[in-house]
Design a protein around this motif. Structure first.
Motif, PDB file in Angstrom:
ATOM      1  N   ALA A 155      39.243  40.501  44.897  1.00 54.42           N
ATOM      2  CA  ALA A 155      39.285  39.804  43.609  1.00 54.42           C
ATOM      3  C   ALA A 155      38.121  38.837  43.449  1.00 54.42           C
ATOM      4  O   ALA A 155      38.285  37.705  43.002  1.00 54.42           O
ATOM      5  CB  ALA A 155      40.619  39.075  43.464  1.00 54.42           C
ATOM      6  N   GLY A 156      36.927  39.303  43.810  1.00 54.59           N
ATOM      7  CA  GLY A 156      35.736  38.489  43.594  1.00 54.59           C
ATOM      8  C   GLY A 156      35.450  38.332  42.111  1.00 54.59           C
ATOM      9  O   GLY A 156      35.935  39.102  41.278  1.00 54.59           O
ATOM     10  N   ALA A 157      34.648  37.335  41.781  1.00 55.37           N
ATOM     11  CA  ALA A 157      34.376  37.013  40.380  1.00 55.37           C
ATOM     12  C   ALA A 157      33.777  38.195  39.616  1.00 55.37           C
ATOM     13  O   ALA A 157      34.226  38.516  38.515  1.00 55.37           O
ATOM     14  CB  ALA A 157      33.459  35.799  40.292  1.00 55.37           C
ATOM     15  N   MET A 158      32.756  38.849  40.179  1.00 57.00           N
ATOM     16  CA  MET A 158      32.117  39.948  39.456  1.00 57.00           C
ATOM     17  C   MET A 158      33.068  41.127  39.277  1.00 57.00           C
ATOM     18  O   MET A 158      33.117  41.722  38.204  1.00 57.00           O
ATOM     19  CB  MET A 158      30.838  40.398  40.168  1.00 57.00           C
ATOM     20  N   THR A 159      33.828  41.440  40.312  1.00 54.83           N
ATOM     21  CA  THR A 159      34.795  42.535  40.188  1.00 54.83           C
ATOM     22  C   THR A 159      35.793  42.233  39.084  1.00 54.83           C
ATOM     23  O   THR A 159      36.098  43.088  38.249  1.00 54.83           O
ATOM     24  CB  THR A 159      35.524  42.772  41.530  1.00 54.83           C
ATOM     25  N   CYS A 160      36.307  41.006  39.056  1.00 55.13           N
ATOM     26  CA  CYS A 160      37.295  40.642  38.027  1.00 55.13           C
ATOM     27  C   CYS A 160      36.696  40.687  36.632  1.00 55.13           C
ATOM     28  O   CYS A 160      37.348  41.143  35.689  1.00 55.13           O
ATOM     29  CB  CYS A 160      37.897  39.275  38.339  1.00 55.13           C
ATOM     30  N   LEU A 161      35.466  40.238  36.485  1.00 59.02           N
ATOM     31  CA  LEU A 161      34.818  40.316  35.171  1.00 59.02           C
ATOM     32  C   LEU A 161      34.628  41.769  34.743  1.00 59.02           C
ATOM     33  O   LEU A 161      34.830  42.111  33.577  1.00 59.02           O
ATOM     34  CB  LEU A 161      33.480  39.581  35.193  1.00 59.02           C
ATOM     35  N   GLU A 162      34.269  42.637  35.692  1.00 54.57           N
ATOM     36  CA  GLU A 162      34.116  44.055  35.367  1.00 54.57           C
ATOM     37  C   GLU A 162      35.459  44.676  34.977  1.00 54.57           C
ATOM     38  O   GLU A 162      35.533  45.454  34.033  1.00 54.57           O
ATOM     39  CB  GLU A 162      33.507  44.797  36.563  1.00 54.57           C
TER      40      GLU A 162
END
Length: 163
Positions: free
Chosen positions: A73-80
């Motif tokens: 649940a890293g920031a970039m993954t969540c934004l994607e």
């Protein structure tokens, strides 16, 4: 990444053995690639229904093809995931700074596009159960489009740290 790659490949292998109809794209990272690819080869899971990569250049294409995403649940993954509105099983990294991965996952959970699975003694059973629910209920999992992101730019730290 080893733990997550290992558990995901074992779960996929179990569903494969049961004759479930699905295909997968597993992106491992550099360190686990050979081991995971060897596991899938050993169980004859690679080919038209299964692929494994250490890195995948066109993540937009991968997200568009996916019905269900299993990831940290890293920031970039969540934004994607927000951008592509993809149903997901998120496994927050327990040692992330100030618990930000759990906060990210909770944000997506509140908006109906994530189920959170924690790395604990029940991880494998919880992963199998959530994955099974995800495969069985994909058409009903996605809620109607919701205003997940503000219409004006946001500060990434605000997304990560607000509860």
């Amino acid at each position: 990444a080893y733990f997550l790659n290992d558990q995901i490949s074992q779960a996929l292998q179990q569903f494969w053995r049961e004759g479930r109809a699905f295909s997968f794209l597993h992106i491992t990272g550099e360190n686990s690639f050979e081991q995971v690819r060897g596991f899938y080869r050993e169980h004859a899971m690679l080919g038209s229904r299964g692929s494994v990569y250490s890195y995948f250049e066109d993540m937009g294409k991968a997200y568009q093809a996916a019905d269900l995403v299993i990831a940290r649940a890293g920031a970039m993954t969540c934004l994607e995931l927000l951008y592509f509105k993809k149903q997901s099983l998120l496994v927050p990294l327990g040692i992330s700074a100030e618990g930000h991965q759990e906060q990210n996952a909770r944000y997506l959970e509140r908006h109906g596009i994530a189920t959170i699975i924690f790395e604990d003694e029940h991880f494998k059973e919880n992963l199998l159960e959530a994955f099974n629910r995800g495969l069985a209920g994909l058409p009903r999992l996605m809620r109607p489009p919701m205003p997940l992101l503000p219409t004006r730019p946001i500060v990434l730290n605000g997304l990560i740290h607000r509860g």
